[in-house]
Design an enzyme around this catalytic site. Structure first.
Site, PDB file in Angstrom:
ATOM      1  CE  LYS A   1      -4.567  -3.532   9.423  1.00 29.02           C
ATOM      2  NZ  LYS A   1      -4.069  -2.837   8.289  1.00 29.02           N
TER       3      LYS A   1
ATOM      4  CE  LYS B   1       3.800  -3.811   7.469  1.00 26.43           C
ATOM      5  NZ  LYS B   1       3.377  -2.578   6.806  1.00 26.43           N
TER       6      LYS B   1
ATOM      7  CE  LYS C   1      -2.404  -7.203   1.389  1.00 25.29           C
ATOM      8  NZ  LYS C   1      -3.188  -6.661   0.322  1.00 25.29           N
TER       9      LYS C   1
HETATM   10  P1  TYM Z   1      -2.846  -2.052   2.048  1.00 25.44           P
HETATM   11  O1  TYM Z   1      -2.321  -2.773   0.851  1.00 25.44           O
HETATM   12  O2  TYM Z   1      -2.529  -2.578   3.389  1.00 25.44           O
HETATM   13  O3  TYM Z   1      -4.398  -1.942   1.957  1.00 25.44           O
HETATM   14  C1  TYM Z   1      -5.017  -1.406   0.783  1.00 25.44           C
HETATM   15  C2  TYM Z   1      -6.237  -0.601   1.146  1.00 25.44           C
HETATM   16  O4  TYM Z   1      -7.149  -1.403   1.888  1.00 25.44           O
HETATM   17  C3  TYM Z   1      -7.449  -0.765   3.113  1.00 25.44           C
HETATM   18  N1  TYM Z   1      -7.608  -1.771   4.165  1.00 25.44           N
HETATM   19  C4  TYM Z   1      -8.613  -1.766   5.030  1.00 25.44           C
HETATM   20  N2  TYM Z   1      -9.646  -0.939   5.194  1.00 25.44           N
HETATM   21  C5  TYM Z   1     -10.514  -1.220   6.171  1.00 25.44           C
HETATM   22  N3  TYM Z   1     -10.399  -2.283   6.997  1.00 25.44           N
HETATM   23  C6  TYM Z   1      -9.379  -3.148   6.871  1.00 25.44           C
HETATM   24  N4  TYM Z   1      -9.285  -4.202   7.662  1.00 25.44           N
HETATM   25  C7  TYM Z   1      -8.413  -2.908   5.864  1.00 25.44           C
HETATM   26  N5  TYM Z   1      -7.281  -3.536   5.471  1.00 25.44           N
HETATM   27  C8  TYM Z   1      -6.800  -2.822   4.431  1.00 25.44           C
HETATM   28  C9  TYM Z   1      -6.256   0.136   3.420  1.00 25.44           C
HETATM   29  O5  TYM Z   1      -6.630   1.183   4.277  1.00 25.44           O
HETATM   30  C10 TYM Z   1      -5.896   0.612   2.044  1.00 25.44           C
HETATM   31  O6  TYM Z   1      -6.714   1.694   1.663  1.00 25.44           O
HETATM   32  N6  TYM Z   1       0.217   1.860   2.214  1.00 25.44           N
HETATM   33  C11 TYM Z   1      -0.960   1.327   1.575  1.00 25.44           C
HETATM   34  C12 TYM Z   1      -0.814   1.190   0.076  1.00 25.44           C
HETATM   35  C13 TYM Z   1      -0.426   2.448  -0.595  1.00 25.44           C
HETATM   36  C14 TYM Z   1      -1.255   3.589  -0.831  1.00 25.44           C
HETATM   37  C15 TYM Z   1      -0.425   4.525  -1.494  1.00 25.44           C
HETATM   38  C16 TYM Z   1      -2.571   3.881  -0.538  1.00 25.44           C
HETATM   39  C17 TYM Z   1       0.800   2.720  -1.102  1.00 25.44           C
HETATM   40  N7  TYM Z   1       0.792   3.971  -1.651  1.00 25.44           N
HETATM   41  C18 TYM Z   1      -0.934   5.776  -1.894  1.00 25.44           C
HETATM   42  C19 TYM Z   1      -3.058   5.131  -0.927  1.00 25.44           C
HETATM   43  C20 TYM Z   1      -2.238   6.050  -1.591  1.00 25.44           C
HETATM   44  C21 TYM Z   1      -1.229  -0.053   2.162  1.00 25.44           C
HETATM   45  O7  TYM Z   1      -0.366  -0.692   2.688  1.00 25.44           O
HETATM   46  O8  TYM Z   1      -2.453  -0.519   1.968  1.00 25.44           O
END
Ligand code: TYM
Length: 330
Positions: free
Chosen positions: A194, A111, A197
């Site tokens: 991957k 980031k 967004k």
């Molecule tokens: P975020 O919002 O980027 O993504 C949400 C969830 O989707 C999964 N994910 C993917 N899995 C497989 N392939 C992909 N291309 C892909 N893109 C996204 C992410 O692994 C995630 O499970 N930091 C986290 C959000 C968060 C969180 C938490 C998660 C905040 N607090 C506590 C678990 C527990 C995030 O940015 O996910």
């Protein structure tokens, strides 16, 4: 019953990576565990501070959670910022999170590279807030995709460090979890990395995309010049198309394109057409349910209210105990 916590940031609509990396497990877990699923709006402020967008996105993601099949009677569904206890636990955990380990986190480095003009403290302490989300309900399992593995490791680190510092066995060790075994990484359409967004335009297929948008993105997906000899290894871009196909197409279809690839008779145009139609078949009913749910103001309001109350009850208990263990009891 074991406790489960997970969240998705509210930076935009959910895409197939979110669905297959996280949501698919949420849906199964709500039947068997004590689940807390939330929308990580505080986390989204680290990169997306626009107030109007934030409001729209939170409602959108909530509608998407419900449309995918999360049931507020089976799990606790809430908005992160509706539970201020998480901010207090974050503050307390920050006292024993070290600058060095935060700077070394892959997501922070990424980031910081992408947004050199906005390397804020929230971005640096992002993993501490994530640990607070998880430890707040003393979770044992955290359904996430592969990209979150390091954050989970850091969560264990912070929880264990707390236990050691205060000579208690308070926080359990949460593990990243996937029913399928290995954590999932859904590839994007741009030939590398991957689905995400914040990757380039056209990389992600969203659950709210129109049929036309899906066709356009898939037809433009990166490919290569085709196999030249039988059974040759696949380039990353082509492997990605096969991986996506394995998620949305039936086994027969996948097999026939695998065979065509191995016999060098494959036509990527045909494969992409099929992939697009199978994605549409998967996404269309979700998109329709999302649109309906978005209209239902009353439902969205009620879900937020019930979720907030249930989540705060669990959160308040943890924060009270943590304060006592730390000596904040005058
Ligand atoms: P975020 O919002 O980027 O993504 C949400 C969830 O989707 C999964 N994910 C993917 N899995 C497989 N392939 C992909 N291309 C892909 N893109 C996204 C992410 O692994 C995630 O499970 N930091 C986290 C959000 C968060 C969180 C938490 C998660 C905040 N607090 C506590 C678990 C527990 C995030 O940015 O996910």
């Amino acid at each position: 019953m074991e406790t489960v916590v997970s969240g998705i940031r509210s930076t935009g609509n959910l895409h197939l990576g979110n669905y297959f990396g996280a949501m698919k497990n949420f849906l199964r877990m709500q039947e068997e565990y004590n689940c807390f699923f939330f929308i990580a709006d505080y986390h989204s402020l680290t990169t997306h501070p626009d107030p109007e967008n934030l409001k729209g996105h939170v409602r959108q993601v909530l509608a998407e959670y419900l449309a995918c099949g999360l049931n507020p009677e089976k799990c606790t569904l809430y908005i992160q910022s509706d539970v201020p206890e998480v901010a207090e636990l974050y503050l307390l955990l920050n006292m024993n999170a070290y600058l060095g380990e935060l700077e070394r986190a892959t997501t922070f480095k990424e980031k910081a590279r992408k947004h050199p003009d906005n390397i804020n403290a929230g971005l640096l302490t992002y993993p501490v807030l994530m640990a607070a989300d998880i430890l707040l309900h003393k979770a044992a399992k955290v359904p996430v995709g592969k990209d979150q593995e390091q954050h989970l490791e850091m969560t264990r680190q912070f929880g264990n460090r707390f236990n050691r510092m205060y000579r208690v066995d308070y926080f359990p060790e949460p593990v990243a979890f996937n029913f399928g075994g290995q954590l999932v990484k859904v590839p994007g359409l741009d030939g590398s990395g991957k689905m995400g967004k914040s990757e380039g335009e056209g990389n992600a297929v969203f659950l709210f995309d129109t049929d036309e948008a899906i066709r356009k993105k898939v037809m433009r997906a990166v490919s290569d010049s085709g196999p030249t000899e039988p059974d040759s290894p696949k380039s990353e871009a082509i492997q990605n198309l096969f991986t996506l196909m394995s998620l949305v197409s039936d086994a027969e279809t996948l097999k026939s394109f695998e065979e065509a690839y191995n016999h060098c008779t494959i036509r990527y145009g045909d494969m992409k057409k099929q992939l697009a139609e199978d994605m549409i078949r998967f996404v269309r009913p979700l998109r329709e349910r999302i649109a309906d749910t978005l209209q239902n103001e009353k439902l969205l309001g009620e879900v937020m209210k019930t979720g907030r109350e249930k989540a705060r009850e669990s959160a308040a208990k943890t924060v009270k105990e943590v304060r006592e263990l730390m000596g904040i009891r005058y």
